[in-house]
Design a protein around this motif. Structure first.
Motif, PDB file in Angstrom:
ATOM      1  N   UNK A 191      64.737 -20.454 -33.134  1.00 50.78           N
ATOM      2  CA  UNK A 191      64.155 -19.370 -32.358  1.00 50.78           C
ATOM      3  C   UNK A 191      64.482 -19.499 -30.888  1.00 50.78           C
ATOM      4  N   UNK A 192      64.039 -18.540 -30.118  1.00 48.80           N
ATOM      5  CA  UNK A 192      64.330 -18.526 -28.694  1.00 48.80           C
ATOM      6  C   UNK A 192      63.602 -19.601 -27.919  1.00 48.80           C
TER       7      UNK A 192
ATOM      8  N   UNK B  72      66.970 -25.288 -25.994  1.00 44.02           N
ATOM      9  CA  UNK B  72      67.658 -25.335 -24.699  1.00 44.02           C
ATOM     10  C   UNK B  72      68.506 -24.069 -24.553  1.00 44.02           C
ATOM     11  N   UNK B  73      67.825 -22.939 -24.503  1.00 50.30           N
ATOM     12  CA  UNK B  73      68.554 -21.672 -24.443  1.00 50.30           C
ATOM     13  C   UNK B  73      69.331 -21.512 -23.146  1.00 50.30           C
ATOM     14  N   UNK B  74      68.860 -22.155 -22.082  1.00 51.56           N
ATOM     15  CA  UNK B  74      69.572 -22.061 -20.802  1.00 51.56           C
ATOM     16  C   UNK B  74      70.927 -22.762 -20.858  1.00 51.56           C
TER      17      UNK B  74
ATOM     18  N   UNK C 227      66.950 -13.055 -28.586  1.00 53.85           N
ATOM     19  CA  UNK C 227      66.078 -14.080 -28.006  1.00 53.85           C
ATOM     20  C   UNK C 227      66.862 -15.242 -27.409  1.00 53.85           C
ATOM     21  N   UNK C 228      68.088 -15.423 -27.880  1.00 56.11           N
ATOM     22  CA  UNK C 228      68.940 -16.491 -27.365  1.00 56.11           C
ATOM     23  C   UNK C 228      70.006 -15.973 -26.414  1.00 56.11           C
ATOM     24  N   UNK C 229      70.157 -14.649 -26.361  1.00 55.50           N
ATOM     25  CA  UNK C 229      71.220 -14.004 -25.591  1.00 55.50           C
ATOM     26  C   UNK C 229      72.588 -14.491 -26.065  1.00 55.50           C
TER      27      UNK C 229
END
Length: 320
Positions: A13-14, A37-39, A87-89
């Motif tokens: 998930x995001x 760690x989506x960033x 959600x993750x782009x």
């Protein structure tokens, strides 16, 4: 003693990644969780998953044959690439290939809600049922359909977008760009948006909701609205009544079109208001074709937050 055949299920998930080992009977063993760690982009997230897989593979007595990943996004069936995950782009991320390269395990990639469907169908509330619909009502509304013992995927692998059933041609704008989707009436984001608008326009009428939000309408969430509804707030009940009517309309259309034997209703909104299952069942039975509801059973889910992990692992064990 022979090792137990297992697969690793991943719920991506995001905000969080949850991984666990699952055997052929749906038993969930050790789990690990990370904040996503989506960033760091796809590479960082894939490394997190690979690290979790490596940890789980060190368990004694388990024969890990593959991994399955449920992602909140659109998946290309043949390649396992994530075409779009809002959600993750993520756009066009070759998730299956990268995970197989880093882990050495065969991987299956599916939509997160479809993974939960697999879990509930094989090991949860839908076990033993060949015609099943799962509807998960949370921030958005997702779902999945089993027809004659097969999970419907559709021509381009997008079957199950239940939240985007149109129930009002002139209804509110949905996040998909259309108007009148069931999600635009009853998704958590839509419920919160409607509450913020009404409370801002009529603060005295929404005093309980406003108080729970700390006096700021912008802090109103679906969770707060559900709490206000249980506290007896009239405006909260009015907003939820509209949402429930929309859910009854959309699910009635599904029942008439697909004729399931069972409907599993879950998600965060249902967890907060368990009485929704009975209210929706009553509304659907009043509206649907008599023959379509003759054998229909409504049920809450049984696997809770583990459904996605268990279902993703089950998909992996069906890899050839």
């Amino acid at each position: 003693m022979a090792s137990t055949k297992c697969a690793i299920g991943v719920d991506l998930g995001g905000t969080k990644i949850a991984l666990g080992t699952v055997d052929e009977e749906g038993n969930l063993f050790e789990m690990v969780r990370y904040e996503t760690d989506s960033q760091g982009g796809p590479e960082a997230v894939i490394q997190q998953i690979a690290r979790g897989v490596s940890h789980l593979r060190r368990q004694a007595g388990l024969n890990i044959v593959g991994m399955g990943v449920g992602v909140a996004g659109q998946i290309e069936h043949d390649t396992g690439a994530v075409l779009f995950a809002p959600n993750l782009d993520w756009h066009d991320v070759p998730l299956r290939d990268e995970l197989e390269r880093q882990s050495g395990l065969p991987a299956a990639i599916t939509n997160d809600v479809r993974a939960a469907l697999w879990g509930e169908w094989l090991f949860g509330a839908g076990r033993g049922v060949d015609d099943l619909i799962c509807v998960f009502i949370g921030t958005g509304i997702g779902g999945g359909i089993v027809a004659r013992g097969r999970v419907l995927e559709g021509c381009s692998n997008t079957a199950g977008e239940i939240g985007h059933l149109m129930i009002d041609l002139h209804g509110p704008r949905c996040t998909c760009g259309n108007r009148g989707c069931m999600e635009a009436f009853a998704g958590g984001w839509a419920i919160a948006k409607r509450a913020r608008e009404l409370v801002s326009a009529h603060p005295s009428g929404g005093s309980t909701i406003l108080e729970m939000a700390g006096g700021d309408p912008e802090h109103i969430t679906a969770r707060i609205l559900v709490q206000a509804c249980h506290a007896g707030d009239g405006l909260a009940r009015e907003i939820m009544d509209v949402a429930i009517d929309a859910l009854c309309a959309g699910i009635t259309s599904l029942v008439n079109a697909v004729n399931p034997c069972r409907i599993v209703l879950g998600g965060g909104i249902v967890e907060g208001m368990p009485e929704l299952v009975q209210r929706i069942e009553r509304g659907v039975r009043e509206r649907a074709l008599a023959a379509a509801v003759q054998k229909l059973v409504f049920s809450p889910p049984l696997l809770g937050n583990d459904a996605g992990i268990i279902g993703a692992a089950a998909v992996a064990m069906r890899l050839k």
